[in-house]
Scaffold this motif. Structure first.
Motif, mmCIF file in Angstrom:
data_model
loop_
_atom_site.group_PDB
_atom_site.id
_atom_site.type_symbol
_atom_site.label_atom_id
_atom_site.label_comp_id
_atom_site.label_asym_id
_atom_site.label_seq_id
_atom_site.Cartn_x
_atom_site.Cartn_y
_atom_site.Cartn_z
ATOM 1 N N ASP A 135 -7.714 -10.460 4.916
ATOM 2 C CA ASP A 135 -7.540 -11.170 3.754
ATOM 3 C C ASP A 135 -8.584 -11.933 3.394
ATOM 4 N N ALA A 193 -9.004 -6.595 1.618
ATOM 5 C CA ALA A 193 -8.217 -7.299 0.254
ATOM 6 C C ALA A 193 -9.206 -6.818 -0.832
ATOM 7 N N MET A 236 -2.276 -10.810 0.167
ATOM 8 C CA MET A 236 -2.100 -9.601 0.567
ATOM 9 C C MET A 236 -1.211 -9.426 1.853
ATOM 10 N N ALA A 262 -0.497 -3.462 -1.144
ATOM 11 C CA ALA A 262 -1.726 -4.409 -1.326
ATOM 12 C C ALA A 262 -2.133 -4.454 -2.753
ATOM 13 N N PRO A 292 -7.925 -3.569 -3.232
ATOM 14 C CA PRO A 292 -7.882 -3.556 -1.729
ATOM 15 C C PRO A 292 -8.458 -2.094 -1.230
#
Length: 403
Positions: free
Chosen positions: A211, A308, A324, A347, A387
């Motif tokens: 992330d 991410a 996320m 996500a 993502p």
């Protein structure tokens, strides 16, 4: 008399739990993994506390706490085990995470954490070397929440854009509110690949979650375009795989000659398993174009890396530290065996929500209205990020992830 009644009550409770457990097994079948299979997790959350407002984040420390709590879960002999088991039967769950707390390593720059568990370069490298074992078939979960970035790639080239990604430990930031940091203390993607991917034993599984910004290929996994969802280009790629690549066992790749720019990469059609490389080297099999032949996810090593955003993108953190990872944890609480598609949709929805909220806040502020007035019409102040899911081989997005 009282002691006799209590012991009888405990025996009845135990019999109830055993009956419920057998009922659960009859509904769900055997666990996908043997009972003795090890489950190990390594979680890193870096808020960059004390490094000034320029670096400080709000969510990473909470992210790793939430992930650890989700992985440990609730034991079958918990006081609320009956309710837990009945819920599992209702949702036909085949596996409960139940990682042991002693098998989860957490590095966090929280003030209450001792120096050995701070996310410094030395501590991260120490735990990376211990984490994935060549002689152990296990399930691994690796999580990094913090800052990452890019720089020009040096030495043997594996990146299509010529930029390598790296994560930034807390001690790499040496001055407050300054963009400079100590490049000797960063951890590049090649190092992450060396310790997380290369030692992974056949039959083992790794779920990695990054992330952070520029995180698309932080593990240097070859396949990512063929795993994308959502946009029309992704739909075209998946249709090409279904009707061209899979039936005929071929895939369209781009060879990566050393030093050549991305727009000069030649397109080639090849059979899976043949090497496409520079000279006689077998370390450069080509770049994923999205038109890849799919293999069984159950074979050999299973690696799923959720990032991410793409390598070229940055992400935005809300004032509340929404992330996320939090959206993935929320999904795992209600669905213990989500498909890869469900994970990526969660996500993506989180990214859209944060991006739309940031732009709405910008529009509602007087400063934001002035800024937006200077931008190209219909362009957003906070750009959308996407993502990404990368892997060792093309994935079936309906595959159910079992931790």
């Amino acid at each position: 008399m009282v002691i006799h009644l209590l012991s009888k009550k405990h025996r009845l409770l135990r019999q109830c739990l055993e009956t419920t457990t057998r009922l659960l097994q009859s509904f769900t079948g055997p666990s996908p993994h043997p009972q003795q299979r090890r489950k190990l997790a390594f979680l890193i959350g870096v808020n960059y506390s004390g490094r000034g407002e320029r670096w400080r984040l709000k969510g990473p420390q909470a992210d790793v706490v939430a992930m650890k709590t989700a992985l440990i879960g609730m034991g079958l002999w918990d006081p609320f085990a009956v309710i837990t088991l009945l819920v599992l039967i209702l949702y036909r769950v085949k596996d409960v995470f139940q990682f042991s707390e002693e098998d989860i390593v957490v590095l966090s720059d929280c003030e209450t954490v001792d120096d050995d568990h701070k996310p410094t370069q030395q501590n991260v490298m120490r735990e990376l070397q211990r984490f994935v074992r060549r002689d152990l078939e296990a399930d691994y979960v690796f999580v990094f929440s913090g800052h990452s970035s890019q720089r020009n790639e040096e030495g043997h080239r594996v990146e299509a854009d010529g930029l390598e990604e790296y994560i930034i430990p807390c001690d790499a930031v040496t001055s407050e509110n300054q963009p400079e940091f100590d490049e000797e203390r960063i951890i590049p993607d090649k190092v992450l690949n060396e310790f997380l991917i290369q030692p992974l034993m056949n039959g083992s599984q790794l779920l990695a979650i990054f992330d952070s910004c520029h995180s698309g290929t932080l593990l240097n996994l070859r396949h990512y375009k063929c795993n994308r969802l959502g946009k029309w280009t992704s739909a075209v790629r998946r249709a090409g795989c279904q009707y061209l690549c899979d039936p005929f066992g071929v895939q369209l790749i781009r060879k990566l000659p050393a030093g050549s720019p991305r727009d000069m990469l030649p397109w080639r059609l090849r059979k899976p398993g043949t090497e496409v490389s520079t000279g006689s080297s077998k370390s450069n099999p080509g770049i994923c174009t999205g038109f890849c032949c799919h293999f069984s996810t159950s074979e050999k090593r299973r690696v799923f890396c959720i990032s991410a955003c793409k390598d070229s993108q940055i992400i935005y953190e809300t004032p509340e530290g929404e992330s996320m990872i939090q959206s993935i944890v929320a999904l795992l609480k209600v669905n213990r065996r989500p498909s890869l598609k469900e994970l990526m949709h969660a996500a993506q929805e989180n990214a859209h929500k944060i991006c739309d909220g940031a732009n709405e806040s910008m529009r509602n502020s007087s400063k934001g209205r002035r800024l937006l007035g200077t931008l190209i019409q219909r362009r957003k102040a906070v750009q959308q990020w996407d993502p990404q899911l990368s892997s060792l081989r093309p994935l079936n997005m309906n595959y159910k992830l079992v931790l």
